[in-house]
Design a protein around this motif. Structure first.
Motif, PDB file in Angstrom:
ATOM      1  N   SER A 315      -6.953 -30.270   2.390  1.00 26.35           N
ATOM      2  CA  SER A 315      -7.065 -31.707   2.173  1.00 26.35           C
ATOM      3  C   SER A 315      -6.087 -32.194   1.119  1.00 26.35           C
ATOM      4  CB  SER A 315      -8.498 -32.069   1.762  1.00 26.35           C
ATOM      5  OG  SER A 315      -9.410 -31.774   2.806  1.00 26.35           O
ATOM      6  N   GLN A 316      -5.543 -31.265   0.321  1.00 27.67           N
ATOM      7  CA  GLN A 316      -4.621 -31.638  -0.744  1.00 27.67           C
ATOM      8  C   GLN A 316      -3.159 -31.435  -0.378  1.00 27.67           C
ATOM      9  OE1 GLN A 316      -5.688 -33.133  -3.601  1.00 27.67           O
ATOM     10  NE2 GLN A 316      -7.645 -33.107  -2.519  1.00 27.67           N
ATOM     11  N   GLY A 317      -2.862 -30.889   0.778  1.00 26.37           N
ATOM     12  CA  GLY A 317      -1.472 -30.684   1.143  1.00 26.37           C
ATOM     13  C   GLY A 317      -1.282 -29.451   2.001  1.00 26.37           C
ATOM     14  N   MET A 318      -0.008 -29.094   2.201  1.00 25.44           N
ATOM     15  CA  MET A 318       0.320 -27.990   3.077  1.00 25.44           C
ATOM     16  C   MET A 318       1.345 -27.094   2.410  1.00 25.44           C
ATOM     17  SD  MET A 318       1.791 -28.095   7.000  1.00 25.44           S
ATOM     18  CE  MET A 318       3.431 -28.676   6.574  1.00 25.44           C
ATOM     19  N   VAL A 319       1.263 -25.794   2.698  1.00 31.17           N
ATOM     20  CA  VAL A 319       2.276 -24.835   2.268  1.00 31.17           C
ATOM     21  C   VAL A 319       2.562 -23.906   3.432  1.00 31.17           C
ATOM     22  CG1 VAL A 319       0.593 -23.198   1.323  1.00 31.17           C
ATOM     23  CG2 VAL A 319       2.949 -23.157   0.494  1.00 31.17           C
ATOM     24  N   ARG A 320       3.834 -23.581   3.616  1.00 33.58           N
ATOM     25  CA  ARG A 320       4.248 -22.650   4.662  1.00 33.58           C
ATOM     26  C   ARG A 320       5.225 -21.656   4.043  1.00 33.58           C
ATOM     27  NH1 ARG A 320       6.626 -25.941   8.297  1.00 33.58           N
ATOM     28  NH2 ARG A 320       4.694 -26.248   9.442  1.00 33.58           N
ATOM     29  N   PHE A 321       5.056 -20.384   4.332  1.00 35.45           N
ATOM     30  CA  PHE A 321       5.951 -19.395   3.753  1.00 35.45           C
ATOM     31  C   PHE A 321       6.121 -18.204   4.692  1.00 35.45           C
ATOM     32  CE2 PHE A 321       1.699 -18.293   2.333  1.00 35.45           C
ATOM     33  CZ  PHE A 321       1.639 -16.909   2.455  1.00 35.45           C
ATOM     34  N   ARG A 322       7.213 -17.488   4.489  1.00 34.19           N
ATOM     35  CA  ARG A 322       7.470 -16.233   5.195  1.00 34.19           C
ATOM     36  C   ARG A 322       7.171 -15.078   4.259  1.00 34.19           C
ATOM     37  NH1 ARG A 322      10.267 -16.893   9.947  1.00 34.19           N
ATOM     38  NH2 ARG A 322      11.307 -18.920  10.215  1.00 34.19           N
ATOM     39  N   SER A 323       6.600 -14.033   4.794  1.00 31.71           N
ATOM     40  CA  SER A 323       6.330 -12.846   3.980  1.00 31.71           C
ATOM     41  C   SER A 323       6.698 -11.591   4.757  1.00 31.71           C
ATOM     42  CB  SER A 323       4.855 -12.796   3.555  1.00 31.71           C
ATOM     43  OG  SER A 323       4.025 -12.599   4.686  1.00 31.71           O
ATOM     44  N   HIS A 324       6.980 -10.542   4.010  1.00 31.52           N
ATOM     45  CA  HIS A 324       7.281  -9.230   4.597  1.00 31.52           C
ATOM     46  C   HIS A 324       6.305  -8.233   3.989  1.00 31.52           C
ATOM     47  CE1 HIS A 324       9.693  -6.110   6.496  1.00 31.52           C
ATOM     48  NE2 HIS A 324       9.543  -5.402   5.393  1.00 31.52           N
ATOM     49  N   GLU A 325       5.748  -7.389   4.842  1.00 30.39           N
ATOM     50  CA  GLU A 325       4.707  -6.476   4.380  1.00 30.39           C
ATOM     51  C   GLU A 325       4.934  -5.079   4.926  1.00 30.39           C
ATOM     52  OE1 GLU A 325      -0.024  -6.800   3.509  1.00 30.39           O
ATOM     53  OE2 GLU A 325       1.115  -8.413   4.445  1.00 30.39           O
ATOM     54  N   THR A 326       4.744  -4.106   4.081  1.00 28.57           N
ATOM     55  CA  THR A 326       4.847  -2.707   4.508  1.00 28.57           C
ATOM     56  C   THR A 326       3.531  -1.989   4.220  1.00 28.57           C
ATOM     57  OG1 THR A 326       5.782  -2.083   2.350  1.00 28.57           O
ATOM     58  CG2 THR A 326       7.332  -2.583   4.130  1.00 28.57           C
ATOM     59  N   GLN A 327       3.109  -1.138   5.157  1.00 24.24           N
ATOM     60  CA  GLN A 327       1.897  -0.331   5.014  1.00 24.24           C
ATOM     61  C   GLN A 327       2.280   1.133   5.183  1.00 24.24           C
ATOM     62  OE1 GLN A 327      -0.826  -2.134   4.513  1.00 24.24           O
ATOM     63  NE2 GLN A 327      -0.048  -4.132   5.144  1.00 24.24           N
ATOM     64  N   LYS A 328       1.743   1.983   4.320  1.00 16.96           N
ATOM     65  CA  LYS A 328       2.055   3.402   4.402  1.00 16.96           C
ATOM     66  C   LYS A 328       0.785   4.238   4.306  1.00 16.96           C
ATOM     67  CE  LYS A 328       6.775   3.116   2.590  1.00 16.96           C
ATOM     68  NZ  LYS A 328       7.726   3.598   1.551  1.00 16.96           N
ATOM     69  N   TRP A 329       0.719   5.259   5.129  1.00 16.23           N
ATOM     70  CA  TRP A 329      -0.411   6.207   5.079  1.00 16.23           C
ATOM     71  C   TRP A 329      -0.237   7.113   3.878  1.00 16.23           C
ATOM     72  CZ3 TRP A 329      -0.685  11.619   5.647  1.00 16.23           C
ATOM     73  CH2 TRP A 329      -1.954  12.146   5.867  1.00 16.23           C
ATOM     74  N   LEU A 330      -1.317   7.247   3.088  1.00 21.02           N
ATOM     75  CA  LEU A 330      -1.264   8.081   1.897  1.00 21.02           C
ATOM     76  C   LEU A 330      -1.895   9.443   2.092  1.00 21.02           C
ATOM     77  CD1 LEU A 330      -2.139   5.586  -0.988  1.00 21.02           C
ATOM     78  CD2 LEU A 330       0.112   6.412  -0.292  1.00 21.02           C
ATOM     79  N   ARG A 331      -3.092   9.426   2.674  1.00 21.81           N
ATOM     80  CA  ARG A 331      -3.810  10.701   2.771  1.00 21.81           C
ATOM     81  C   ARG A 331      -5.013  10.559   3.711  1.00 21.81           C
ATOM     82  NH1 ARG A 331      -4.869   8.143  -1.939  1.00 21.81           N
ATOM     83  NH2 ARG A 331      -7.067   7.628  -2.403  1.00 21.81           N
ATOM     84  N   GLY A 332      -5.494  11.678   4.191  1.00 21.71           N
ATOM     85  CA  GLY A 332      -6.728  11.742   4.940  1.00 21.71           C
ATOM     86  C   GLY A 332      -7.721  12.566   4.134  1.00 21.71           C
ATOM     87  N   PRO A 333      -8.876  12.905   4.644  1.00 19.06           N
ATOM     88  CA  PRO A 333      -9.293  12.577   6.018  1.00 19.06           C
ATOM     89  C   PRO A 333      -9.769  11.137   6.115  1.00 19.06           C
ATOM     90  CG  PRO A 333     -11.037  13.717   4.853  1.00 19.06           C
ATOM     91  CD  PRO A 333      -9.856  13.686   3.919  1.00 19.06           C
ATOM     92  N   ALA A 334     -10.215  10.790   7.295  1.00 17.35           N
ATOM     93  CA  ALA A 334     -10.680   9.422   7.510  1.00 17.35           C
ATOM     94  C   ALA A 334     -11.898   9.118   6.660  1.00 17.35           C
ATOM     95  CB  ALA A 334     -11.016   9.221   8.986  1.00 17.35           C
ATOM     96  N   CYS A 335     -12.064   7.876   6.344  1.00 18.86           N
ATOM     97  CA  CYS A 335     -13.246   7.434   5.602  1.00 18.86           C
ATOM     98  C   CYS A 335     -13.951   6.373   6.417  1.00 18.86           C
ATOM     99  CB  CYS A 335     -12.834   6.860   4.242  1.00 18.86           C
ATOM    100  SG  CYS A 335     -11.516   5.652   4.359  1.00 18.86           S
ATOM    101  N   GLY A 336     -15.205   6.131   6.125  1.00 18.64           N
ATOM    102  CA  GLY A 336     -15.957   5.096   6.824  1.00 18.64           C
ATOM    103  C   GLY A 336     -16.377   5.539   8.205  1.00 18.64           C
ATOM    104  N   ALA A 337     -17.039   4.622   8.887  1.00 21.20           N
ATOM    105  CA  ALA A 337     -17.584   4.955  10.202  1.00 21.20           C
ATOM    106  C   ALA A 337     -16.540   4.826  11.274  1.00 21.20           C
ATOM    107  CB  ALA A 337     -18.752   4.012  10.501  1.00 21.20           C
TER     108      ALA A 337
END
Length: 337
Positions: A315-337
């Motif tokens: 309601s106060q305005g607009m913002v638009r931006f470009r972003s770049h993101e990198t994801q890297k696997w660190l370690r296992g084993p899996a966690c969670g269900a």
């Protein structure tokens, strides 16, 4: 001789070029009338090209003079060569493109041009759609609202006033570097085979985000740009867990562990080393608020890399931006269900 004093300065009225298919001229005229109530001049080719004026040159000249292009999107306009040319002229002239959906249909012919833009839905409420157009063109609340005085401030200062809200919502949507919230299997699109089996390793992944460019507002004070980037780039908890189940058959929970964001995902694909999708979020506490993003990227078993375009309207305005993101696997084993 009477000294009448200096001639008062009359502020220039904003002008919107209304791009539409000929079958939607009645809706275009209604939109023009509603914009006029907010002090914005709408322009329609059928009504506003003077007799004897070359049609094509009049459109070129008017787009150059307009402050924004408002596209009335429908199945017909999606396939219109004239509409596509108008959008191309608007892009070339660096004009804001404000698409308004008249129908709940996907973009096909215009998909390339409309991927990065903020949408409004005419069928969800005409007044709400008009208010969002006015807010986008004035970089603030629609004229006549209690907060109208905010638009007299410079755009960069106006941005600073709601920077905290923007960052809070964006970071929530980007929690851990991952995006979306599941709304059931119908939120997935792209057909059978759009998501590969076992594409990535389960376990702990880390993320790093860079704000490449703020696209809107175009002029922003350096100190506010620096603050905005710092808040989005400095993630206090960059690690997240991808379970064996999600790693084996990724779905929307890959992008929103624990469903932390009120978002939906469309056209999600993760196959052949490429990832793509569209994000749409509601903003809590702001009935007119909306966050949209496109995501395009690549992946291997132990890495993911995305280029995103994020548009946030409040309601106060607009913002638009470009972003770049990198994801890297660190370690296992899996966690969670």
């Amino acid at each position: 001789m009477t000294d009448a004093g200096p001639t008062p300065i009359v502020p220039k009225r904003l002008s919107a070029f209304i791009s539409h298919h000929s079958s939607q001229v009645a809706t275009a005229r209604r939109l023009k009338a509603m914009l006029a109530d907010h002090g914005i001049d709408g322009w329609l080719a059928p009504d506003d090209i003077a007799a004897g004026t070359a049609f094509d040159q009049a459109i070129v000249d008017q787009i150059a003079r307009s402050d924004a292009i408002v596209l009335l999107f429908s199945a017909e306009s999606d396939q219109s060569r004239h509409v596509k040319r108008e959008l191309m002229l608007g892009e070339d002239g660096r004009k804001p493109i404000l698409p308004v959906r008249l129908e709940d249909v996907p973009a096909q012919g215009l998909a390339y041009w409309l991927t990065d833009y903020q949408w409004s839905d005419w069928f969800a409420g005409e007044e709400q759609a008009v208010n969002r157009i006015v807010a986008a063109m004035t970089d603030g609340p629609a004229p006549g609202s209690p907060a109208v005085a905010a638009k007299t401030r410079p755009a960069s200062r106006n941005l600073a006033l709601w920077l905290g809200l923007a960052v809070t919502v964006v970071i929530a949507a980007l929690a851990g570097g991952f995006w979306w919230q599941s709304r059931g299997s119908d939120a997935m699109a792209g057909g059978e085979g759009a998501v590969a089996d076992n594409p990535i390793e389960p376990g702990i992944w880390t993320s790093k985000r860079e704000v490449v460019k703020i696209l809107f507002p175009e002029e922003i004070a350096p100190e506010y740009e620096k603050q905005f980037k710092a808040l989005l780039e400095n993630d206090p908890d960059p690690e997240d867990c991808i379970s064996e189940k999600i790693a084996a058959r990724p779905d929307v929970e890959l992008f929103d562990p624990g469903h932390q964001s009120s978002c939906t995902i469309g056209s999600f694909k993760m196959n052949g080393g490429r990832i793509s999708g569209y994000l749409n979020c509601k903003i809590a506490g702001d009935p007119n608020g909306n966050l949209q993003a496109t995501i395009r990227g690549t992946y291997t078993r132990t890495s993911m890399e995305f280029d995103n375009v994020v548009t946030m309207q409040t309601s106060q305005g607009m913002v638009r931006f470009r972003s770049h993101e990198t994801q890297k696997w660190l370690r296992g084993p899996a966690c969670g269900a």
